[in-house]
Design a protein around this motif. Structure first.
Motif, PDB file in Angstrom:
ATOM      1  N   ARG A  25      -7.415 -18.993   6.257  1.00 39.28           N
ATOM      2  CA  ARG A  25      -7.393 -20.053   7.251  1.00 39.28           C
ATOM      3  C   ARG A  25      -8.813 -20.329   7.730  1.00 39.28           C
ATOM      4  NH1 ARG A  25      -5.121 -15.878  10.744  1.00 39.28           N
ATOM      5  NH2 ARG A  25      -6.491 -15.482  12.536  1.00 39.28           N
ATOM      6  N   ASP A  26      -9.081 -21.588   8.012  1.00 38.67           N
ATOM      7  CA  ASP A  26     -10.386 -22.012   8.527  1.00 38.67           C
ATOM      8  C   ASP A  26     -11.547 -21.537   7.651  1.00 38.67           C
ATOM      9  OD1 ASP A  26      -9.046 -23.139  10.703  1.00 38.67           O
ATOM     10  OD2 ASP A  26      -9.135 -21.276  11.846  1.00 38.67           O
ATOM     11  N   GLY A  27     -11.332 -21.551   6.339  1.00 38.06           N
ATOM     12  CA  GLY A  27     -12.410 -21.207   5.416  1.00 38.06           C
ATOM     13  C   GLY A  27     -12.738 -19.729   5.352  1.00 38.06           C
ATOM     14  N   ALA A  28     -11.813 -18.859   5.792  1.00 35.35           N
ATOM     15  CA  ALA A  28     -12.061 -17.422   5.750  1.00 35.35           C
ATOM     16  C   ALA A  28     -10.786 -16.696   5.331  1.00 35.35           C
ATOM     17  CB  ALA A  28     -12.537 -16.906   7.112  1.00 35.35           C
ATOM     18  N   LEU A  29     -10.955 -15.477   4.822  1.00 42.39           N
ATOM     19  CA  LEU A  29      -9.821 -14.634   4.469  1.00 42.39           C
ATOM     20  C   LEU A  29      -9.500 -13.696   5.623  1.00 42.39           C
ATOM     21  CD1 LEU A  29     -10.367 -13.480   0.769  1.00 42.39           C
ATOM     22  CD2 LEU A  29      -8.736 -15.174   1.624  1.00 42.39           C
ATOM     23  N   TYR A  30      -8.214 -13.390   5.766  1.00 43.09           N
ATOM     24  CA  TYR A  30      -7.755 -12.450   6.790  1.00 43.09           C
ATOM     25  C   TYR A  30      -6.794 -11.452   6.139  1.00 43.09           C
ATOM     26  CZ  TYR A  30      -9.741 -15.388  10.454  1.00 43.09           C
ATOM     27  OH  TYR A  30     -10.606 -16.081  11.261  1.00 43.09           O
ATOM     28  N   ALA A  31      -6.859 -10.221   6.598  1.00 41.03           N
ATOM     29  CA  ALA A  31      -5.953  -9.172   6.134  1.00 41.03           C
ATOM     30  C   ALA A  31      -5.060  -8.764   7.292  1.00 41.03           C
ATOM     31  CB  ALA A  31      -6.740  -7.959   5.633  1.00 41.03           C
ATOM     32  N   GLN A  32      -3.756  -8.676   7.014  1.00 41.61           N
ATOM     33  CA  GLN A  32      -2.814  -8.275   8.054  1.00 41.61           C
ATOM     34  C   GLN A  32      -1.830  -7.272   7.479  1.00 41.61           C
ATOM     35  OE1 GLN A  32      -0.710 -11.479   9.987  1.00 41.61           O
ATOM     36  NE2 GLN A  32      -0.048 -10.168  11.682  1.00 41.61           N
ATOM     37  N   ALA A  33      -1.854  -6.052   8.028  1.00 38.73           N
ATOM     38  CA  ALA A  33      -0.928  -5.008   7.595  1.00 38.73           C
ATOM     39  C   ALA A  33       0.393  -5.146   8.341  1.00 38.73           C
ATOM     40  CB  ALA A  33      -1.535  -3.634   7.839  1.00 38.73           C
ATOM     41  N   THR A  34       1.436  -4.603   7.758  1.00 41.40           N
ATOM     42  CA  THR A  34       2.773  -4.676   8.335  1.00 41.40           C
ATOM     43  C   THR A  34       2.766  -4.238   9.797  1.00 41.40           C
ATOM     44  OG1 THR A  34       3.772  -4.236   6.188  1.00 41.40           O
ATOM     45  CG2 THR A  34       5.141  -3.848   8.119  1.00 41.40           C
ATOM     46  N   GLY A  35       3.258  -5.109  10.676  1.00 43.38           N
ATOM     47  CA  GLY A  35       3.364  -4.784  12.086  1.00 43.38           C
ATOM     48  C   GLY A  35       2.058  -4.801  12.852  1.00 43.38           C
TER      49      GLY A  35
ATOM     50  N   LEU B 160       0.820  -1.212   0.000  1.00 42.73           N
ATOM     51  CA  LEU B 160       0.000   0.000   0.000  1.00 42.73           C
ATOM     52  C   LEU B 160       0.850   1.255   0.000  1.00 42.73           C
ATOM     53  CD1 LEU B 160      -2.631  -1.146   2.625  1.00 42.73           C
ATOM     54  CD2 LEU B 160      -3.136  -0.628   0.234  1.00 42.73           C
ATOM     55  N   ALA B 161       2.051   1.164   0.538  1.00 41.73           N
ATOM     56  CA  ALA B 161       2.967   2.299   0.624  1.00 41.73           C
ATOM     57  C   ALA B 161       4.349   1.713   0.859  1.00 41.73           C
ATOM     58  CB  ALA B 161       2.574   3.239   1.766  1.00 41.73           C
ATOM     59  N   PRO B 162       5.423   2.526   0.614  1.00 37.61           N
ATOM     60  CA  PRO B 162       6.757   2.008   0.906  1.00 37.61           C
ATOM     61  C   PRO B 162       6.849   1.517   2.346  1.00 37.61           C
ATOM     62  CG  PRO B 162       6.898   4.068  -0.316  1.00 37.61           C
ATOM     63  CD  PRO B 162       5.447   3.879   0.049  1.00 37.61           C
ATOM     64  N   GLY B 163       7.193   0.251   2.520  1.00 42.35           N
ATOM     65  CA  GLY B 163       7.330  -0.308   3.846  1.00 42.35           C
ATOM     66  C   GLY B 163       6.030  -0.723   4.498  1.00 42.35           C
ATOM     67  N   PHE B 164       4.905  -0.655   3.783  1.00 45.08           N
ATOM     68  CA  PHE B 164       3.606  -0.968   4.384  1.00 45.08           C
ATOM     69  C   PHE B 164       2.855  -1.896   3.439  1.00 45.08           C
ATOM     70  CE2 PHE B 164      -0.833   0.415   5.698  1.00 45.08           C
ATOM     71  CZ  PHE B 164      -0.784  -0.275   6.908  1.00 45.08           C
ATOM     72  N   VAL B 165       2.791  -3.180   3.810  1.00 50.16           N
ATOM     73  CA  VAL B 165       2.217  -4.205   2.945  1.00 50.16           C
ATOM     74  C   VAL B 165       0.974  -4.790   3.602  1.00 50.16           C
ATOM     75  CG1 VAL B 165       2.627  -6.436   1.838  1.00 50.16           C
ATOM     76  CG2 VAL B 165       4.476  -4.752   1.991  1.00 50.16           C
ATOM     77  N   LEU B 166      -0.084  -4.956   2.818  1.00 49.33           N
ATOM     78  CA  LEU B 166      -1.287  -5.631   3.277  1.00 49.33           C
ATOM     79  C   LEU B 166      -1.223  -7.072   2.783  1.00 49.33           C
ATOM     80  CD1 LEU B 166      -3.953  -5.109   4.796  1.00 49.33           C
ATOM     81  CD2 LEU B 166      -5.028  -4.769   2.566  1.00 49.33           C
ATOM     82  N   SER B 167      -1.108  -8.006   3.709  1.00 46.64           N
ATOM     83  CA  SER B 167      -1.016  -9.429   3.364  1.00 46.64           C
ATOM     84  C   SER B 167      -2.382 -10.079   3.545  1.00 46.64           C
ATOM     85  CB  SER B 167       0.012 -10.127   4.254  1.00 46.64           C
ATOM     86  OG  SER B 167       1.305  -9.614   4.024  1.00 46.64           O
ATOM     87  N   ILE B 168      -2.842 -10.757   2.505  1.00 48.19           N
ATOM     88  CA  ILE B 168      -4.118 -11.468   2.544  1.00 48.19           C
ATOM     89  C   ILE B 168      -3.826 -12.959   2.656  1.00 48.19           C
ATOM     90  CG2 ILE B 168      -6.299 -11.886   1.370  1.00 48.19           C
ATOM     91  CD1 ILE B 168      -5.875  -8.971   2.186  1.00 48.19           C
ATOM     92  N   GLY B 169      -4.375 -13.582   3.696  1.00 54.03           N
ATOM     93  CA  GLY B 169      -4.165 -15.011   3.913  1.00 54.03           C
ATOM     94  C   GLY B 169      -5.487 -15.735   4.134  1.00 54.03           C
TER      95      GLY B 169
END
Length: 587
Positions: free
Chosen positions: A527-537, A516-525
């Motif tokens: 688990r358990d039949g659902a999606l999760y979003a996790q931003a850096t840190g 999303l920005a330098p050094g700031f990544v939104l990771s989509i994963g």
């Protein structure tokens, strides 16, 4: 900080693209040698040539890789015959990397007891300045250096010349524009990159030090670190200013900055200057340099939902380490600097060509620093499929600006209301680009198979919306200038109404990393039949389906709209939160 040169064509002004960055005690030079490994430098040169071979930008790059006391340096151009454009004596505009130097000067003032991060910004501005607050909460210096001030990207109500956007700005104009700003949230809460705030900080640091910005920079940073070729307006003897270019090879004028405002992005430096600056950032000894340059890399007040920040440094968690990085972009230049203190490594990449629309130099630089990051390849001119041209042709709304794509024979053109029509080239990454200026049109296919696009320019991204069912096109086989209806179909934005979740077996389509920005990544994963979003840190948030390719975050007021490329695969996403829409490609 890149309102790039002809922003007026298509995006109608610098502001939109930006919405889419007595002297203090001297900083001591690090006690590091600059040994050069010629064999490794040859390997670095080979990596540069491989990346640039056939690239449509026509750019020249300078790069350095620092590994302990070993320094590799290399210079390369797309066209080897243009090698004289750059060299060891050539000073590049480093753009927003200048902000990290301004932070170092502020850190020295803090170390000397002449400033504090908790000081209100108003205390550093001319008397009578009306600095906005939110429910009594003032903007503090820590809010400014973490881009959480709440101030807009550029001063509101101020006309900027896209070819030289900062030249006519002065502190009186910036302070006057503050009266037009109303904060919508408390300072320190929300990240929003602001060149406006950084210009105010540039003035504030110089004013508190009791001198002009260039003198402060030279005495407090450049001279102590041996950065003999770096400057703002007064070039040292024997240093030549590199001529900046657009990606079509056309020369473009250098950017100028008002007195004391150059700390936002007005520094020029040679490759060796940047090597010395990077070495100071890696220094571990307890010296003033470590206190000023390394200290500004430390995380300041990490907040949920916000990218981690040092003092004007973007921080990236990778492999159990924290990398400090910053990219720069002006009308005719791109730059990138990253420091990995844990491993004693750093990378510098400088270009004499504006590359903001294609993501700048960060991708290549990160891969040099750590091969675990994906490698980049050159963008080579290609021929678009005729069916793609027909499907894209049509009328759109681009941030409220009526815009038309037309097929002209075997090419696509773009025209914004009241502006000229521009021909678009096409590259082997599947993107279109104006032949006359630095921008990028990325086709996206919706879940229903209909086409739209995202427009990248000046460091910002805007998703276009179809506003009419068809436009005119001129098929190549017709051989006639007579307009005929195209095969374009209406594009519809993802519905805001809740929709059934995609089948479990399709959730994997969305999994991936989205910067999303330098050094700031939104990771989509998944688990358990659902999606999760996790931003850096930050912690992971469960995603709830909201349309075929849309999701809402559970417990946070935000929406994610995924976007498909021409092959039907997920190519990126747009995060909608706090009234902003931030586009991120899939990495």
């Amino acid at each position: 900080m890149n309102p790039s040169r002809p922003l007026r064509p298509l995006l109608a002004g610098a502001a939109l693209a930006a919405a889419l960055a007595a002297a203090a005690p001297a900083i001591a030079a690090p006690a590091q040698s600059a040994a050069v490994d010629e064999g490794s430098s040859s390997a670095l040169a080979a990596a540069l040539r491989a990346r640039l071979d056939g690239d449509r930008s026509g750019a020249c790059w300078a790069a350095a890789l620092i590994d302990g006391e070993r320094v590799q340096r290399a210079f390369a151009c797309v066209d080897p015959r243009q090698a004289a454009r750059i060299g060891p004596d050539a000073a590049f505009e480093i753009g927003s990397i200048s902000k990290t130097m301004t932070a170092a000067l502020l850190a020295e003032l803090i170390r000397a007891g002449r400033a504090s991060l908790d000081d209100p910004l108003a205390d550093y501005l001319p008397a009578g300045a009306r600095v906005p607050a939110f429910e009594g909460r003032p903007i503090r210096l820590r809010d400014v250096v973490t881009h959480r001030s709440g101030l807009p990207a550029l001063p509101p109500g101020v006309a900027l010349d896209p070819a030289d956007p900062y030249a006519r700005l002065d502190i009186a104009t910036l302070v006057g524009a503050l009266a037009k700003v109303e904060l919508s949230a408390p300072p320190g809460r929300d990240f929003a990159y602001s060149n406006y705030a950084m210009m105010l900080l540039s003035y504030a640091v110089a004013h508190r030090a009791g001198t002009d910005y260039e003198t402060l920079l030279r005495q407090g940073l450049l001279q102590p670190l041996g950065m003999r070729g770096a400057y703002v307006d007064r070039a040292p003897e024997g240093v030549r200013a590199v001529a900046g270019r657009l990606p079509n090879g056309q020369a473009t004028p250098a950017w100028r900055f008002g007195a004391d405002l150059a700390g936002v992005g007005g520094v020029r430096a040679t490759l060796d200057d940047m090597v010395r600056y990077a070495q100071a950032g890696l220094a571990r000894e307890a010296a003033p340099g470590e206190g000023a340059i390394a200290a500004v890399q430390r995380t300041l007040q990490p907040l949920p939902g916000q990218p981690p920040m040092g003092m004007n440094w973007m921080l990236l968690e990778h492999g159990g380490r924290t990398l400090a990085e910053h990219a720069g972009g002006t009308g005719g230049f791109s730059s990138y600097l990253a420091l990995d203190r844990a491993r004693g490594r750093a990378v510098v990449v400088l270009s004499d060509t504006s590359l903001s629309a294609t993501g700048g130099l960060a991708g290549f630089g990160r891969h040099l620093l750590d091969p675990d990051f994906p490698a980049e390849r050159a963008r080579k001119a290609a021929t678009p499929d005729a069916a793609l041209l027909d499907r894209l042709a049509g009328d759109y709304s681009l941030a409220g600006l009526p815009t038309t794509l037309r097929r002209r024979g075997g090419a696509l053109t773009v025209q914004a209301q009241g502006q000229p029509e521009f021909e678009l080239g096409y590259d082997d990454h599947g993107d279109f680009y104006p032949l006359q200026f630095d921008a990028l049109l990325r086709p996206l296919r919706g879940a229903d198979g209909r086409y739209g696009f995202v427009w990248n320019q000046g460091g910002g991204s805007v998703a276009a919306q179809r506003s009419a069912p068809a436009a005119t096109s001129v098929p190549a086989e017709a051989g006639s200038s007579k307009a005929v209806p195209s095969k374009a179909v209406p594009f519809k934005a993802a519905s805001a109404k809740a929709a059934p979740a995609p089948a479990t077996q399709r959730l994997g389509d969305f999994v991936g990393d989205y910067p999303l920005a330098p050094g700031f990544v939104l990771s989509i994963g998944e688990r358990d039949g659902a999606l999760y979003a996790q931003a850096t840190g930050q912690g992971a948030l469960r995603l709830l389906a909201d349309g075929a390719d849309g999701f809402r975050t559970e417990g946070v007021d935000a929406r994610i709209a995924f976007e498909r490329g021409s092959d039907g695969k997920i190519a990126g996403l747009t995060l909608h939160q706090n009234g902003q829409a931030i586009h991120a490609p899939r990495r």
